[in-house]
Structure formats: C-alpha cells, structure tokens
Design a protein around this motif. Structure first.
Motif, PDB file in Angstrom:
ATOM      1  N   HIS A   1      45.338  45.443  38.716  1.00 52.35           N
ATOM      2  CA  HIS A   1      45.962  44.190  39.138  1.00 52.35           C
ATOM      3  C   HIS A   1      45.229  43.656  40.361  1.00 52.35           C
ATOM      4  O   HIS A   1      45.144  44.336  41.374  1.00 52.35           O
ATOM      5  CB  HIS A   1      47.434  44.401  39.479  1.00 52.35           C
ATOM      6  N   PRO A   2      44.681  42.462  40.276  1.00 48.08           N
ATOM      7  CA  PRO A   2      43.850  41.942  41.375  1.00 48.08           C
ATOM      8  C   PRO A   2      44.675  41.279  42.473  1.00 48.08           C
ATOM      9  O   PRO A   2      44.605  40.079  42.669  1.00 48.08           O
ATOM     10  CB  PRO A   2      42.956  40.931  40.650  1.00 48.08           C
ATOM     11  N   PHE A   3      45.454  42.070  43.204  1.00 47.03           N
ATOM     12  CA  PHE A   3      46.167  41.507  44.354  1.00 47.03           C
ATOM     13  C   PHE A   3      45.144  41.151  45.422  1.00 47.03           C
ATOM     14  O   PHE A   3      44.400  42.011  45.879  1.00 47.03           O
ATOM     15  CB  PHE A   3      47.161  42.515  44.933  1.00 47.03           C
ATOM     16  N   THR A   4      45.128  39.900  45.847  1.00 49.65           N
ATOM     17  CA  THR A   4      44.127  39.504  46.829  1.00 49.65           C
ATOM     18  C   THR A   4      44.586  39.801  48.247  1.00 49.65           C
ATOM     19  O   THR A   4      43.787  39.820  49.168  1.00 49.65           O
ATOM     20  CB  THR A   4      43.826  38.001  46.708  1.00 49.65           C
ATOM     21  N   SER A   5      45.879  40.057  48.417  1.00 48.07           N
ATOM     22  CA  SER A   5      46.377  40.227  49.783  1.00 48.07           C
ATOM     23  C   SER A   5      46.327  41.681  50.224  1.00 48.07           C
ATOM     24  O   SER A   5      46.702  41.995  51.342  1.00 48.07           O
ATOM     25  CB  SER A   5      47.821  39.729  49.880  1.00 48.07           C
ATOM     26  N   ARG A   6      45.857  42.552  49.346  1.00 48.91           N
ATOM     27  CA  ARG A   6      45.915  43.974  49.692  1.00 48.91           C
ATOM     28  C   ARG A   6      44.638  44.433  50.352  1.00 48.91           C
ATOM     29  O   ARG A   6      43.552  44.139  49.882  1.00 48.91           O
ATOM     30  CB  ARG A   6      46.115  44.782  48.414  1.00 48.91           C
TER      31      ARG A   6
ATOM     32  N   PRO B   1      52.582  26.871  32.915  1.00 46.84           N
ATOM     33  CA  PRO B   1      51.961  27.425  31.707  1.00 46.84           C
ATOM     34  C   PRO B   1      52.955  28.269  30.913  1.00 46.84           C
ATOM     35  O   PRO B   1      54.024  28.642  31.405  1.00 46.84           O
ATOM     36  CB  PRO B   1      50.825  28.297  32.253  1.00 46.84           C
TER      37      PRO B   1
ATOM     38  N   VAL C   1      45.840  34.177  31.415  1.00 48.79           N
ATOM     39  CA  VAL C   1      45.555  35.560  31.822  1.00 48.79           C
ATOM     40  C   VAL C   1      45.399  36.429  30.566  1.00 48.79           C
ATOM     41  O   VAL C   1      44.381  37.092  30.367  1.00 48.79           O
ATOM     42  CB  VAL C   1      46.679  36.130  32.716  1.00 48.79           C
TER      43      VAL C   1
ATOM     44  N   MET D   1      55.025  41.297  29.784  1.00 47.96           N
ATOM     45  CA  MET D   1      54.964  39.847  29.981  1.00 47.96           C
ATOM     46  C   MET D   1      53.527  39.380  29.722  1.00 47.96           C
ATOM     47  O   MET D   1      52.590  39.974  30.237  1.00 47.96           O
ATOM     48  CB  MET D   1      55.374  39.525  31.415  1.00 47.96           C
TER      49      MET D   1
ATOM     50  N   MET E   1      50.953  35.976  29.939  1.00 49.43           N
ATOM     51  CA  MET E   1      50.861  34.684  30.605  1.00 49.43           C
ATOM     52  C   MET E   1      49.628  33.922  30.130  1.00 49.43           C
ATOM     53  O   MET E   1      48.531  34.479  30.045  1.00 49.43           O
ATOM     54  CB  MET E   1      50.778  34.920  32.119  1.00 49.43           C
TER      55      MET E   1
END
Lengths: 283, 283
Positions: B278-283, B102, B24, B19, B21
């Motif tokens: 992958h920049p997961f901010t919640s991790r 987007p 990004v 995918m 986007m």
C-alpha cells in the motif's frame, strides 16, 4: 484470506452493509475522522437493531487518500473501536486501500437473532399501534454523526412485548414507516401532535421555514426505531416500558393502504414518501 | 435492515471483504462493467478458497457515478450474478449509493468451513513441500479480471490430503508465500525452474525486459493457491491429484527463516518481499 467466527451457538446469521462516502454522507472539514469512523459502524448497528438482533462482528473496507491516508485510517479506526467495544462487536477483518479519490468506508456487520427470532418489516397488522423510541428531525445539526444505535432498546422491547414489525429510521419517519406499510400491505394514520420532535428540528425550522413536524417526518438519519404491536400490548408497554426505553405512540395501522397524517384540528393529509431517494440522473 | 441467513448446520462463519476502486483496480475504458462486477466477487471467493471453505452468501456495497449510475449498477450486477450462481452464493443484500466520485465496489462474502475445519496460513512445517495450483505471472493482460477462483480446487485438495497451510496469490508468489512463512515462523527455498509461468508472463517480458520468472514471482493477482504439506503426502498427491486440479511442487519449507530462490545452476538469491505494498505517502 477470511476471518473465522465461531457460530456454533447461533442458528441464524444477520448480515448488513453500509457504505459512507466523503461529500455525500460527511465532509472532512465539518466532522473529525473519529466521528466518521464511529458513524460508519453505528449505521450498521442500527440495521441490526432494526431486526431486534445482537451485533457480533464487523469487517471494514476503506478507500483512503494517498496523502495522509495512514493517519486518517488510524483515526477512523480509533473512532470506531470504542463503539464496537460498547456493543460487543469484534473487528474481524478488513481491506485497506489508498487512491487519489475521496474517502470511502464500507462496513459489514454480522449479527444474531435472539431466541425469539428476528423481527421483520412485514408483520404489521391493521389495528396495530405505531410507536417510535425517541424524538425526530434535525439530525443534520449533529445527531446523524453522534447517535447511539438502538440495539439495547430493540432487544429490550423484543423481550418485553410481541413486536409485529420493526425498522430503524434512516430515510425519515414517513419513508421508513412506508417500508413497513408496503411490506405488510397495510396503511397507517399518524397523529401529528403525537410525533415527538427534537429541539434541533425546531432550530432548523427557524432558519429554513420548514415546519418542525416536516423535519421530523422527512429529515432522516434519526436512527430511532419504528415498531408496531397489538393495541393491548401497546397499552401494557406504555404503562411499564423497559428501563431506559422511551415509547411514543404516534399512530395506528389501517387495513386501507396509504399513509395519512391527521392534524389536531382534524385535517387529514396524504403523505407521499418524503424520504431521500437515490438521485440517479439517468433514469 | 439486515438479511437473515440460516446458519444452523454451520459451526463457523468465514467472513472476508474486498473493495475495488476505479483507477486503481480497474478502468472503465479497458474493462466492461460486467467483468468488473465479476472480479469484485471473484477476489472474495478466492479469499474463501484460501481457507478451503465454501462460499455461502455475499453483500454488495456500491458507490456509483450519478450520471449513468443506474445502468452501470445493473451491468455490474449482471456480471456478478452468474459467478455467484456457479459457486452457490446467495446475494443477500447490499447498499447502493450515487456520488460525483469514481466507481467503488465493496463486497463481503460469508462462507463456511468443511467438516475438516479451515486451513490457515500458520501451519507450514520445516520439510513441507510448497505447491501451487497453476502458472503465474502476467495477470494484467487479462487474467486478473477473468480468473476462476480456486474454490473447487481448495475443497478437493482439503479432502484428498492433509494441508498444513494455504493461501491464495493476490499480492504475488513471493509476497503471499511470505505471509505463510511469517505466520508459520519458517523459511523456504523455491526451485526457480519448477515455478510454472504463464504465456502472458513471457509476452510481458518481451516488452518490459523483466524476466518471465520475475513476473511469476511478483506480479500478483494470479489467484492460484499456494499450499504446503508433508513430503510423503505431496508425493501421493502428485501421483494421483484430484480430478481437474493441477499441482506443481515448487520448493520446500525450511526451519531457517527467509525466502531463497535457487536457480538451476545452483545460484541462491534471497528474495525480499517483491509484492505490492500500500503506497501510503505520509509514512
């Protein structure tokens, strides 16, 4: 890289893709991530059912919001997996991304036809019965998220009788029957009083003042099957439907093109395509 | 519904999804829709190359902006189709949507292995040579959009020699070699001076003061191949590479785990994974 699936016992490969977008197909404040993940797979399984095929494997592409994306991805997957397991579908791979945008899920399902081959949209013949597998309309009240794709029903019908054409209802009865008619170069007359209507369509009717029949014809996302077959086969099927499969005879295929709705009082109304269209503003 | 692909002469089915986007993976003010459509297919073909497979068919899911979406969809497709044709890939179906968000493209490619089967990440052995098919680094200057997926190179190498492991470089040399090492439970020593570096990496180095080698190790989106093979096979391959295939011997697999960069002066540096996460901010 790619996943490797053993396809040696399978002559053909059915492939279908559906993308669901936040704000268009669902909202996160009205549906849990588990229901959304389940739906994203279910709509694809319905596309395989529409060919009377067996689903085999899926790949899942996600665009997740950066904030809370990890947990959201987990919850989407945990909603999807039980449905995959129920239908014997392997989660073969995926592509997980994060961004600042809304949630997007794109699922591709691979399937295989039965030994009788796939059933297409293009085989309807004048004189065929038109049947559906369940009541229609009002799916927005919940059914559009929680429906069970008619995979088992399609396989049972394909085994029990000779289907001339088949489709699943995503855009609405009128629009999806329209696809069959167009690809088969035929027309149809529907008997208004024979079309099965859900309680949800009646419920919506009370507030929006569109008739329940209107909802059944046009709402879409019913994910029931429309199929056509020879009248004698139809009669046999109605007399002894496969276990667990509902069959409603709602009309007949005609040589003359066009889609006519005949009311109980004899009035005939020509139905333009009532289904949902992609709203391109630049066209 | 689903597309029907004849798979009767093909024992296995390779499947991969990617995918892309807006904002990004690309921006519409720096790349034409045609280049974006082409890239969305090319990254998937690279995934099939990473298994030494042949691409066969693709399905394309699009989330297009409502304003101008129709023309944008046409331009994405017209960028994608020549690449599909070049590699014999059938556009088997798709799902085109519009929304307020987007641009999102999700492409799934189906492929088949050759008679020798697919090459996996997990087959690297201590003593193997590590090779790459071309210079690395600086792809952001244009290569990340306009690269040619190494499908032909992978097939030619798979036929000419015995590949132990194979991957394409999307996350960066260090990160993607890291995937091979992890799945093969081995380590590696890279010779810094043997790693081929692009002019683009040198050009970026002049402004950002990261070394060209750093760019080659970490930038990613090179879409060259990393492969490992027995040393005697490597020597034979270097002496007579398949027509049109570049082979650079950049290091060796070790029994001891870890990834070491050895400089010409003998200095040894341990490389943590330098690739993109992958920049997961919640991790």
């Amino acid at each position: 890289d790619a996943a490797v699936l053993d396809w040696s016992a399978r002559p053909d490969c059915l492939v279908t893709v559906d993308m669901l977008m936040e704000g268009v197909d669902f909202t996160l404040d009205t549906a849990t991530p588990e229901r959304i993940g389940r739906k994203a797979l279910a709509v694809n399984l319905s596309d395989i059912a529409a060919m009377a095929g067996k689903p085999v494997a899926c790949v899942v592409a996600l665009a997740l919001p950066q904030s809370g994306g990890y947990e959201l991805g987990q919850r989407l997957t945990s909603g999807l997996l039980p449905l995959a397991e129920e239908f014997g579908v392997v989660l073969a791979g995926g592509d997980t991304n994060t961004w600042q945008g809304p949630l997007v899920l794109s699922i591709t399902v691979l399937g295989e036809p039965t030994g009788r081959g796939p059933v297409l949209r293009s085989g309807a013949r004048p004189g065929d019965w038109i049947c559906v597998t369940g009541p229609l309309g009002g799916s927005l009240l919940g059914h559009h998220l929680d429906f069970t794709p008619r995979v088992r029903e399609a396989l049972a019908l394909h085994e029990a009788t000779t289907l001339h054409s088949l489709i699943d209802i995503s855009d609405g009865l009128a629009a999806d029957l329209g696809h069959i008619l167009e690809e088969s170069r035929v027309g149809a007359v529907l008997q208004a009083e024979s079309i099965p209507i859900t309680p949800a369509a009646h419920e919506m009717s009370r507030t929006d003042h569109r008739s329940p029949l209107d909802h059944a014809l046009a709402d879409g996302e019913d994910f029931e099957l429309i199929f056509t077959l020879a009248p004698d086969e139809g009669q046999r099927l109605l007399a002894r439907p496969p276990a667990g499969v509902a069959v409603h005879h709602i009309g007949d295929v005609t040589a003359e093109e066009g889609l006519i709705l005949r009311h109980a009082d004899g009035r005939r109304v020509s139905l333009a395509s009532l289904g949902w269209k992609h709203p391109f503003t630049s066209r």
